[in-house]
Structures are given as C-alpha cells and as structure tokens.
Design a protein around this motif. Structure first.
Motif, PDB file in Angstrom:
ATOM      1  N   LEU A  66     -26.254 -33.735  22.825  1.00  0.00           N
ATOM      2  CA  LEU A  66     -25.450 -34.796  22.751  1.00  0.00           C
ATOM      3  C   LEU A  66     -25.535 -34.769  21.622  1.00  0.00           C
ATOM      4  CD1 LEU A  66     -27.286 -37.077  25.916  1.00  0.00           C
ATOM      5  CD2 LEU A  66     -24.965 -35.663  25.345  1.00  0.00           C
ATOM      6  N   ALA A 119     -25.743 -41.141  18.856  1.00  0.00           N
ATOM      7  CA  ALA A 119     -25.712 -39.738  19.501  1.00  0.00           C
ATOM      8  C   ALA A 119     -24.440 -39.923  20.524  1.00  0.00           C
ATOM      9  CB  ALA A 119     -27.093 -39.741  20.378  1.00  0.00           C
ATOM     10  N   LYS A 120     -24.114 -38.889  21.608  1.00  0.00           N
ATOM     11  CA  LYS A 120     -22.951 -39.239  22.702  1.00  0.00           C
ATOM     12  C   LYS A 120     -24.096 -40.023  23.562  1.00  0.00           C
ATOM     13  CE  LYS A 120     -21.088 -35.621  23.008  1.00  0.00           C
ATOM     14  NZ  LYS A 120     -20.030 -34.328  22.344  1.00  0.00           N
ATOM     15  N   THR A 121     -23.367 -41.156  24.563  1.00  0.00           N
ATOM     16  CA  THR A 121     -23.951 -41.230  25.495  1.00  0.00           C
ATOM     17  C   THR A 121     -24.007 -39.997  27.064  1.00  0.00           C
ATOM     18  OG1 THR A 121     -22.169 -42.799  25.946  1.00  0.00           O
ATOM     19  CG2 THR A 121     -24.283 -43.228  24.614  1.00  0.00           C
ATOM     20  N   THR A 176     -24.377 -34.910  17.638  1.00  0.00           N
ATOM     21  CA  THR A 176     -23.211 -34.878  16.842  1.00  0.00           C
ATOM     22  C   THR A 176     -23.783 -34.492  15.476  1.00  0.00           C
ATOM     23  OG1 THR A 176     -22.577 -36.533  16.434  1.00  0.00           O
ATOM     24  CG2 THR A 176     -21.628 -35.849  18.975  1.00  0.00           C
ATOM     25  N   ALA A 178     -22.369 -42.285  13.030  1.00  0.00           N
ATOM     26  CA  ALA A 178     -22.684 -42.359  14.484  1.00  0.00           C
ATOM     27  C   ALA A 178     -23.494 -42.297  15.201  1.00  0.00           C
ATOM     28  CB  ALA A 178     -21.162 -41.157  14.939  1.00  0.00           C
ATOM     29  N   GLU A 216     -18.113 -30.298  16.570  1.00  0.00           N
ATOM     30  CA  GLU A 216     -16.853 -31.240  16.262  1.00  0.00           C
ATOM     31  C   GLU A 216     -16.346 -31.230  14.971  1.00  0.00           C
ATOM     32  OE1 GLU A 216     -18.642 -35.040  17.642  1.00  0.00           O
ATOM     33  OE2 GLU A 216     -18.107 -34.400  20.025  1.00  0.00           O
ATOM     34  N   PRO A 275     -22.361 -28.927  19.579  1.00  0.00           N
ATOM     35  CA  PRO A 275     -21.906 -29.761  19.119  1.00  0.00           C
ATOM     36  C   PRO A 275     -20.986 -29.744  17.542  1.00  0.00           C
ATOM     37  CG  PRO A 275     -24.341 -30.193  18.808  1.00  0.00           C
ATOM     38  CD  PRO A 275     -24.240 -28.737  18.899  1.00  0.00           C
ATOM     39  N   SER A 320     -23.500 -37.711  14.115  1.00  0.00           N
ATOM     40  CA  SER A 320     -24.850 -38.622  14.120  1.00  0.00           C
ATOM     41  C   SER A 320     -26.285 -38.191  13.506  1.00  0.00           C
ATOM     42  CB  SER A 320     -25.323 -38.253  15.890  1.00  0.00           C
ATOM     43  OG  SER A 320     -25.683 -37.448  16.419  1.00  0.00           O
TER      44      SER A 320
END
Lengths: 112, 198
Positions: B183, B195-197, B185, B193, A17, A15, B188
């Motif tokens: 999830l 974490a992704k869901t 990032t 941000a 990005e 991850p 995060s």
C-alpha cells in the motif's frame, strides 16, 4: 523474519508505480554511474560535483525561461561531471575535447 | 535524435564515452563498477525498500521510534545498500500534520530507499512551486488537504535526504507487513500522496 532482505524472492509487487524508465538512453546511465563510481572511490568529492550540478541546473532553467531549447536533465549532469573532472585537475579539458573529436571521426560501425 | 547529432563530438553519447575511457585509462574508475551501479539503480533499488520500512514502522512501535530517531542506524543495521553515502531523516505524517519533500537546488533524493527520483521531482515547476504554494501543488497532484492540516516542506541537500512516513490507512489492522508494504507508494513517501487504501 522481518528484514528487508525477506522481500527478495517474495511475489509482492513492488510499489514502484514509476511508469517511466530510470534512464531514457544508455549514455544517461553511464553518466550517472560514472559520477557515483568516482565519488565512491573518492576520486571526486560528491559535494564538489553537486555544487557544479546546481550551477548547471540553474543555467538550464534560465535557458528554458528565455525560450531556449529543452535538454535532458542528464545533460546538465554530464556538464557538471565534465566541469568537476576538469576543475578538480583529474583530466585536462583538451584531452576530453581531443578524445571526443577522434571518437566522432570513427567510421560508421566502429562508433561504439 | 538525428544521426548527425549522435555522431557529433559534442553529442552526450560521445562525450560520456570519452570521459569514461580517459578515467578508466588513468585507473580512477572501474568499468565493471559502473555497470554494477547502473544495474543496481535500474533494477535493485526502488520504493519497495522504503515501503518495507514504512510497513514495519506501522506494525512495530519500537521500530517506528528508532526509525524516526536515527534512520541512519536502522539503515545500517538492515544492511540497506547505498545507505552509507546518505544521511536520511524520516518525517512522520500525523493527523493534522503532513510532510512533503523537495530538493530546490537539484535532485537530492533518498536513493537507498526509493531508487532514483521521477522526472517531475527534478522539474523546475515542482522544485520552485512546492515551497511557495505547497497546498496548491499537492492539490494539483491529486492530494487535497484541509486548511487545518499543517504542511511541512523539507528541502533535501547533499547532507540530508528525507523520507516521509505516511499515515497507516484505516481498516488495515489485520494485514501483514508484506501486505501493508504493497500500500506504500513512492509518492506517499515523497509526501505528494497518501498511502493506498484497501
């Protein structure tokens, strides 16, 4: 196995990005690697380098506020590295300047 | 960049070449070590390392408490590369508490866990504003926090680097550690941000 190394070789997308290159130009990478390598061997104290970096970053921001030309973060890094090496009496300022002049005078095609 | 600038004695390219050569000639630095460090930071180190720790902390309460109590010890035991030069503290987000990391003076960052910082982390705007008006800055970056959420801003230094342990997204109870790590990032773990869901 639950260790970090178990990620290696797996097909999980890291991850990151980041969407940007770590170094924009090769000289930025050299400046970064040189500072870390010197700190590793304790030829240079990281704390000493960081103090110079803080000074250079602040100078850059003053210049930007005064409408000066923007420069790369790694230019501040390089300046901090030069002053750390000179202030730490590792290399003479004049030696660096002389070497730069001689490298700049190389004929094209022999400049790297 | 112009041709002249590239070849001037004041160009960064020439200056770093001169400095490196002088230091190599003095035997103070090994050129191949510089190559290895660049390689490591360009390709080996990155947020996937921190993400793996976060995902494990989400699934293993004992690991989570060790990570929050003594991150350095966890990093040493995991043989995380580069960890020896950094003291890292992990700050956990919880309902009502959100953590965000900055380095107000330069660009200190938990390299061993996230690699090198993104450009915005080094920008004067982020570094000065996130301390003064964190809620506004986070909202501008796409993270809206309600007024009741307490915001804690951690200023990094050469002594201490911080990593945020984001909250585990709901609905992820059946995911493996590897799936959970995907999830987590970079943003995060800086705290700008969630974490992704799924």
């Amino acid at each position: 196995m639950n260790s970090i190394s178990s990620l290696e070789g797996s097909n999980v997308e890291p991850p990151r990005e980041n969407g940007e290159l770590v170094f924009r130009e090769p000289w930025e990478a050299r400046a970064f690697g040189l500072a870390v390598a010197l700190a590793e061997t304790e030829a240079l104290s990281w704390e000493f380098f960081r103090k110079n970096l803080i000074v250079e970053v602040a100078a850059r921001e003053r210049s930007l506020r005064d409408g000066g030309e923007a420069w790369s973060y790694y230019e501040s890094w390089l300046k901090a590295l030069e002053s750390s090496v000179v202030d730490g009496a590792i290399v003479k300022k004049s030696s660096i300047a002389d070497r730069c002049v001689s490298y700049a005078a190389r004929p094209h095609g022999h400049d790297h | 960049m112009s041709h002249d600038h590239n070849h001037s004695a004041r160009s960064p390219k020439i200056r770093i070449e001169a400095l490196e050569d002088l230091l190599v000639e003095k035997g103070l630095v090994d050129r191949s070590r510089i190559d290895n460090l660049i390689q490591k930071f360009e390709t080996d180190l990155g947020p996937m390392i921190g993400a793996q720790l976060v995902a494990r902390a989400w699934t293993d309460p004992e690991f989570r408490s060790r990570l929050l109590d003594d991150a350095d010890d966890v990093l040493a035991k995991e043989n995380i590369s580069g960890a020896e030069i950094e003291h890292v503290e992990v700050k956990a987000n919880e309902p009502g508490v959100h953590n965000v990391v900055v380095c107000t003076l330069c660009s200190c960052y938990p390299w061993a866990l996230l690699g090198l910082p993104p450009s915005w982390y080094k920008s004067p705007e982020y570094r000065s504003r996130v301390v003064r008006e964190p809620r506004t800055v986070l909202a501008e970056m796409g993270l809206d926090l309600d007024e009741e959420t307490k915001l804690q801003v951690w200023d990094s230094s050469s002594e201490t680097r911080f990593l945020v342990l984001p909250e585990r997204p709901s609905g992820t109870e059946n995911l493996s550690v590897v799936e959970l790590a995907a999830l987590v990032t970079r943003d995060s773990m800086i705290g700008v941000a969630k974490a992704k869901t799924l």
